[in-house]
Design a protein around this motif. Structure first.
Motif, PDB file in Angstrom:
ATOM      1  N   VAL A 424       0.903  -1.175   0.037  1.00 34.79           N
ATOM      2  CA  VAL A 424       0.141  -0.084  -0.020  1.00 34.79           C
ATOM      3  C   VAL A 424       1.032   1.406   0.092  1.00 34.79           C
ATOM      4  O   VAL A 424       1.792   1.292   0.805  1.00 34.79           O
ATOM      5  N   ALA A 425       0.710   2.213  -0.889  1.00 36.24           N
ATOM      6  CA  ALA A 425       1.311   3.306  -0.848  1.00 36.24           C
ATOM      7  C   ALA A 425       0.347   4.458  -0.548  1.00 36.24           C
ATOM      8  O   ALA A 425      -0.927   4.547  -1.089  1.00 36.24           O
ATOM      9  N   SER A 426       0.567   5.498   0.345  1.00 38.17           N
ATOM     10  CA  SER A 426      -0.396   6.663   0.658  1.00 38.17           C
ATOM     11  C   SER A 426       0.047   7.782  -0.282  1.00 38.17           C
ATOM     12  O   SER A 426       1.150   8.244  -0.300  1.00 38.17           O
ATOM     13  N   LEU A 427      -0.944   8.447  -0.660  1.00 43.33           N
ATOM     14  CA  LEU A 427      -0.617   9.992  -1.493  1.00 43.33           C
ATOM     15  C   LEU A 427      -1.799  10.777  -0.969  1.00 43.33           C
ATOM     16  O   LEU A 427      -2.780  10.586  -0.282  1.00 43.33           O
ATOM     17  N   ARG A 428      -1.605  11.990  -1.126  1.00 40.07           N
ATOM     18  CA  ARG A 428      -2.556  13.028  -0.803  1.00 40.07           C
ATOM     19  C   ARG A 428      -3.568  13.225  -2.208  1.00 40.07           C
ATOM     20  O   ARG A 428      -2.813  13.721  -3.174  1.00 40.07           O
ATOM     21  N   GLU A 430      -5.827  16.168  -3.691  1.00 43.59           N
ATOM     22  CA  GLU A 430      -6.329  17.505  -3.825  1.00 43.59           C
ATOM     23  C   GLU A 430      -7.662  17.605  -4.697  1.00 43.59           C
ATOM     24  O   GLU A 430      -7.162  17.652  -5.709  1.00 43.59           O
ATOM     25  N   HIS A 431      -8.560  17.670  -3.984  1.00 45.45           N
ATOM     26  CA  HIS A 431      -9.798  17.597  -4.704  1.00 45.45           C
ATOM     27  C   HIS A 431     -10.107  18.809  -6.002  1.00 45.45           C
ATOM     28  O   HIS A 431     -10.531  18.516  -6.884  1.00 45.45           O
ATOM     29  N   ALA A 432      -9.994  19.983  -5.481  1.00 44.52           N
ATOM     30  CA  ALA A 432     -10.126  20.979  -6.179  1.00 44.52           C
ATOM     31  C   ALA A 432      -9.287  21.009  -7.633  1.00 44.52           C
ATOM     32  O   ALA A 432      -9.855  21.247  -8.633  1.00 44.52           O
ATOM     33  N   SER A 433      -8.061  20.574  -7.338  1.00 37.88           N
ATOM     34  CA  SER A 433      -7.100  20.441  -8.429  1.00 37.88           C
ATOM     35  C   SER A 433      -7.293  19.090  -9.101  1.00 37.88           C
ATOM     36  O   SER A 433      -6.466  19.020 -10.099  1.00 37.88           O
ATOM     37  N   THR A 434      -7.841  18.068  -8.677  1.00 35.23           N
ATOM     38  CA  THR A 434      -7.920  16.665  -8.941  1.00 35.23           C
ATOM     39  C   THR A 434      -6.390  16.216  -9.140  1.00 35.23           C
ATOM     40  O   THR A 434      -6.189  15.416 -10.100  1.00 35.23           O
ATOM     41  N   ARG A 435      -5.561  16.341  -8.124  1.00 38.21           N
ATOM     42  CA  ARG A 435      -4.229  16.283  -7.979  1.00 38.21           C
ATOM     43  C   ARG A 435      -3.801  15.337  -7.024  1.00 38.21           C
ATOM     44  O   ARG A 435      -4.179  15.495  -6.020  1.00 38.21           O
ATOM     45  N   PHE A 436      -2.962  14.107  -7.471  1.00 39.26           N
ATOM     46  CA  PHE A 436      -2.438  13.241  -6.321  1.00 39.26           C
ATOM     47  C   PHE A 436      -1.132  13.874  -6.244  1.00 39.26           C
ATOM     48  O   PHE A 436      -0.218  14.029  -7.239  1.00 39.26           O
ATOM     49  N   VAL A 437      -0.840  13.981  -5.101  1.00 36.29           N
ATOM     50  CA  VAL A 437       0.797  14.277  -4.655  1.00 36.29           C
ATOM     51  C   VAL A 437       1.326  13.336  -3.469  1.00 36.29           C
ATOM     52  O   VAL A 437       0.577  12.799  -2.737  1.00 36.29           O
ATOM     53  N   SER A 438       2.486  13.064  -3.379  1.00 30.56           N
ATOM     54  CA  SER A 438       3.298  12.432  -2.476  1.00 30.56           C
ATOM     55  C   SER A 438       2.856  13.075  -1.131  1.00 30.56           C
ATOM     56  O   SER A 438       3.059  14.228  -0.921  1.00 30.56           O
ATOM     57  N   LEU A 439       2.848  12.263  -0.094  1.00 29.23           N
ATOM     58  CA  LEU A 439       2.750  12.515   1.364  1.00 29.23           C
ATOM     59  C   LEU A 439       3.940  13.337   1.821  1.00 29.23           C
ATOM     60  O   LEU A 439       4.005  14.217   2.804  1.00 29.23           O
ATOM     61  N   SER A 440       5.055  12.704   1.133  1.00 31.65           N
ATOM     62  CA  SER A 440       6.419  13.365   1.724  1.00 31.65           C
ATOM     63  C   SER A 440       7.001  14.638   1.118  1.00 31.65           C
ATOM     64  O   SER A 440       8.021  15.009   1.501  1.00 31.65           O
ATOM     65  N   ARG A 441       6.396  14.996  -0.206  1.00 25.86           N
ATOM     66  CA  ARG A 441       6.774  16.005  -0.528  1.00 25.86           C
ATOM     67  C   ARG A 441       5.875  16.894  -1.249  1.00 25.86           C
ATOM     68  O   ARG A 441       4.610  16.359  -1.457  1.00 25.86           O
ATOM     69  N   ALA A 442       5.918  18.124  -1.737  1.00 29.04           N
ATOM     70  CA  ALA A 442       4.904  19.015  -2.368  1.00 29.04           C
ATOM     71  C   ALA A 442       4.317  18.399  -3.454  1.00 29.04           C
ATOM     72  O   ALA A 442       3.216  18.335  -3.855  1.00 29.04           O
ATOM     73  N   MET A 443       5.523  17.962  -4.427  1.00 23.42           N
ATOM     74  CA  MET A 443       4.908  17.357  -5.679  1.00 23.42           C
ATOM     75  C   MET A 443       5.732  16.015  -5.971  1.00 23.42           C
ATOM     76  O   MET A 443       6.640  15.919  -5.370  1.00 23.42           O
ATOM     77  N   PRO A 444       5.343  15.075  -6.733  1.00 25.00           N
ATOM     78  CA  PRO A 444       5.676  13.994  -6.931  1.00 25.00           C
ATOM     79  C   PRO A 444       7.152  14.245  -7.628  1.00 25.00           C
ATOM     80  O   PRO A 444       7.311  14.923  -8.629  1.00 25.00           O
ATOM     81  N   SER A 445       7.978  13.160  -7.341  1.00 22.96           N
ATOM     82  CA  SER A 445       9.473  13.152  -8.141  1.00 22.96           C
ATOM     83  C   SER A 445       8.940  13.096  -9.568  1.00 22.96           C
ATOM     84  O   SER A 445       8.348  12.322  -9.960  1.00 22.96           O
ATOM     85  N   ASP A 446       9.991  13.699 -10.430  1.00 21.69           N
ATOM     86  CA  ASP A 446       9.987  13.564 -11.841  1.00 21.69           C
ATOM     87  C   ASP A 446      10.789  12.818 -12.102  1.00 21.69           C
ATOM     88  O   ASP A 446      11.159  12.295 -13.511  1.00 21.69           O
ATOM     89  N   GLY A 447      11.655  12.091 -11.167  1.00 24.38           N
ATOM     90  CA  GLY A 447      12.654  11.016 -11.678  1.00 24.38           C
ATOM     91  C   GLY A 447      11.801   9.804 -11.910  1.00 24.38           C
ATOM     92  O   GLY A 447      10.464   9.404 -11.595  1.00 24.38           O
ATOM     93  N   ARG A 448      12.580   8.970 -12.541  1.00 26.39           N
ATOM     94  CA  ARG A 448      11.861   7.613 -13.089  1.00 26.39           C
ATOM     95  C   ARG A 448      11.619   6.672 -12.010  1.00 26.39           C
ATOM     96  O   ARG A 448      12.369   6.732 -11.148  1.00 26.39           O
TER      97      ARG A 448
END
Length: 448
Positions: A424-428, A430-448
């Motif tokens: 299980v991986a937990s994400l946040r 954001e309903h208004a922007s229909t965006r999933f982000v990592s809990l540990s950072r503001a935006m998900p990594s762009d790394g592969r």
């Protein structure tokens, strides 16, 4: 009125002189095979004995032995083929027939070109037979014809149908080297470190199913993943069977701006500089969208072939599986979804690219005390669970429990992982922007 002239009889395409020159050049110069081995296969030779000689040369080359008169004749003897090709004297004649190996690639290309001509003639005959076969539905005949031509193109790129394990090992090590700086990923990363740690990425040839009840965020998460992949410069093909491409574009701009989706039209109408700049950046992303509704799985694969011939697609997204049609309009829902699931699996394997297919869940999720989805909740057919290499579920506690202990948290349950662990991986979310982000950072990594 004069009748049209009868077409002249044509001989089967072949170039025996080029075949002999190619083999002779390889016997003459130990380095010559390096130039032709990546594209020339034994099946390209018209004469069987030439094919056997070249296969023996490749066997020597694979053992890092120079394919000369001694080693090639020894390999043919081990295979019990030396007398069949005419003995060692035939190899001597081939060697004596070329003064230099400089033009080996020119001769080999002629061998390949005539082989492709023979394959096209054979494929043409098969396609003609499909034209007369009224027992098959039109869609199946068109798909079979398109797939036959695509197989010819793919075979030319891949070199051969059967690949030795040494070649597979080499490609595997190359893939590992390409992701040496990206941890344990073996495929395309979703851009969320916790999720990628479990899945090790979406691997070539995999069907990855992302499933949830309506309104939970399937399309939002798939679009976020496509956005992250495209930001890395990798091409993404999206079949949006439910949502118009303009709405998908609006969501992508919202992801880029990090604002609620409903603000995007107002900002653009006002000429907001940040919004216009975000639109320009999104327009540069290598994302390709087909929003034709009710496509059948054969049409999806055909359109995918056409796009892949123009761009190196790294990820396919299908939104969503239950809206795709089967090959036959007469199929019931179970047969239809089974056909779609199997078709998408074949598509992933055909292109050696992951397919991320969204799927609805049955209402059984709502009726249980525990609302965490299970594999048995996949709607329509057990084939989805069987065909998928990975199955991900989205679970948001806040949709069922009020008050909720973890508001805004979405759990991504990797319930099936054929080649790795589940978890299980937990994400946040954001309903208004229909965006999933990592809990540990503001935006998900762009790394592969």
């Amino acid at each position: 009125m004069s009748l049209p002239a009868e077409p002249a009889l044509r001989s089967v395409p072949c170039d025996l002189d080029a075949e002999r020159a190619t083999l002779g050049a390889i016997l003459l110069d130990r380095e010559a095979i390096i130039a032709v081995a990546p594209f020339l296969t034994p099946a390209h030779f018209y004469l069987e004995k030439h094919a056997q000689i070249y296969a023996a040369m490749l066997a020597c080359y694979g053992r890092r032995e120079p394919p000369d008169l001694t080693t090639v004749s020894g390999e043919l003897r081990r295979q019990g083929q030396l007398e069949g090709v005419g003995g060692a004297s035939v190899l001597g004649e081939l060697l004596a027939g070329v003064p230099t190996a400089v033009h080996v690639e020119y001769y080999a290309r002629s061998v390949e070109r005539t082989a492709v001509g023979r394959a096209l003639i054979e494929a043409g005959g098969q396609i003609v037979a499909l034209g007369y076969d009224d027992a098959l539905p039109i869609e199946e005949r068109l798909d079979a014809a398109a797939q036959r031509i695509f197989q010819l193109s793919s075979a030319r790129q891949l070199g051969q149908d059967f690949v030795s394990v040494s070649t597979v090992a080499s490609e595997y090590l190359d893939a590992l080297a390409a992701t040496a700086d990206e941890g344990d990923l073996l495929g395309i990363g979703a851009g969320y470190p916790d999720l990628d740690r479990i899945t090790q990425g979406m691997k070539p040839g995999e069907l990855v199913v992302l499933a949830a009840r309506p309104g939970v965020g399937k399309t939002a998460l798939a679009l976020c993943i496509a956005y992250h992949v495209a930001q890395r410069g990798q091409h993404v093909g999206i079949f949006s069977l439910e949502m118009d491409r303009e709405l998908l574009l609006q969501r992508l701009i919202a992801l880029e701006l990090r604002v609620p989706t409903n603000q995007v039209p107002r900002l653009l109408r006002r000429g907001d500089h940040a919004a216009i700049a975000a639109l320009a950046r999104v327009a540069e992303l290598p994302i390709h969208i087909d929003h034709t509704p009710s496509l059948n799985v054969l049409a999806i694969r055909d359109r995918a072939r056409r796009l892949a011939s123009a761009h190196p697609i790294e990820l396919w997204v299908v939104d969503y599986l239950q809206l795709a049609q089967g090959a036959s309009a007469r199929d019931d829902e179970v047969k239809r979804i089974t056909a779609v699931s199997q078709g998408l699996t074949s598509m992933a394997r055909e292109f050696r690219v992951p397919v991320l297919a969204l799927s609805q869940l049955s209402r059984a999720v709502e009726s249980r005390a525990a609302h965490v989805p299970m594999l048995s909740d996949l709607r329509g057919s057990g084939s989805i669970e069987q065909d998928a290499s990975q199955v991900w579920f989205i679970y948001r506690e806040e949709l069922y429990d009020d008050p909720c202990d973890r508001p805004g948290v979405a759990e991504i349950h990797v319930a099936k992982h054929r080649n790795g662990e589940t978890g299980v991986a937990s994400l946040r979310f954001e309903h208004a922007s229909t965006r999933f982000v990592s809990l540990s950072r503001a935006m998900p990594s762009d790394g592969r």
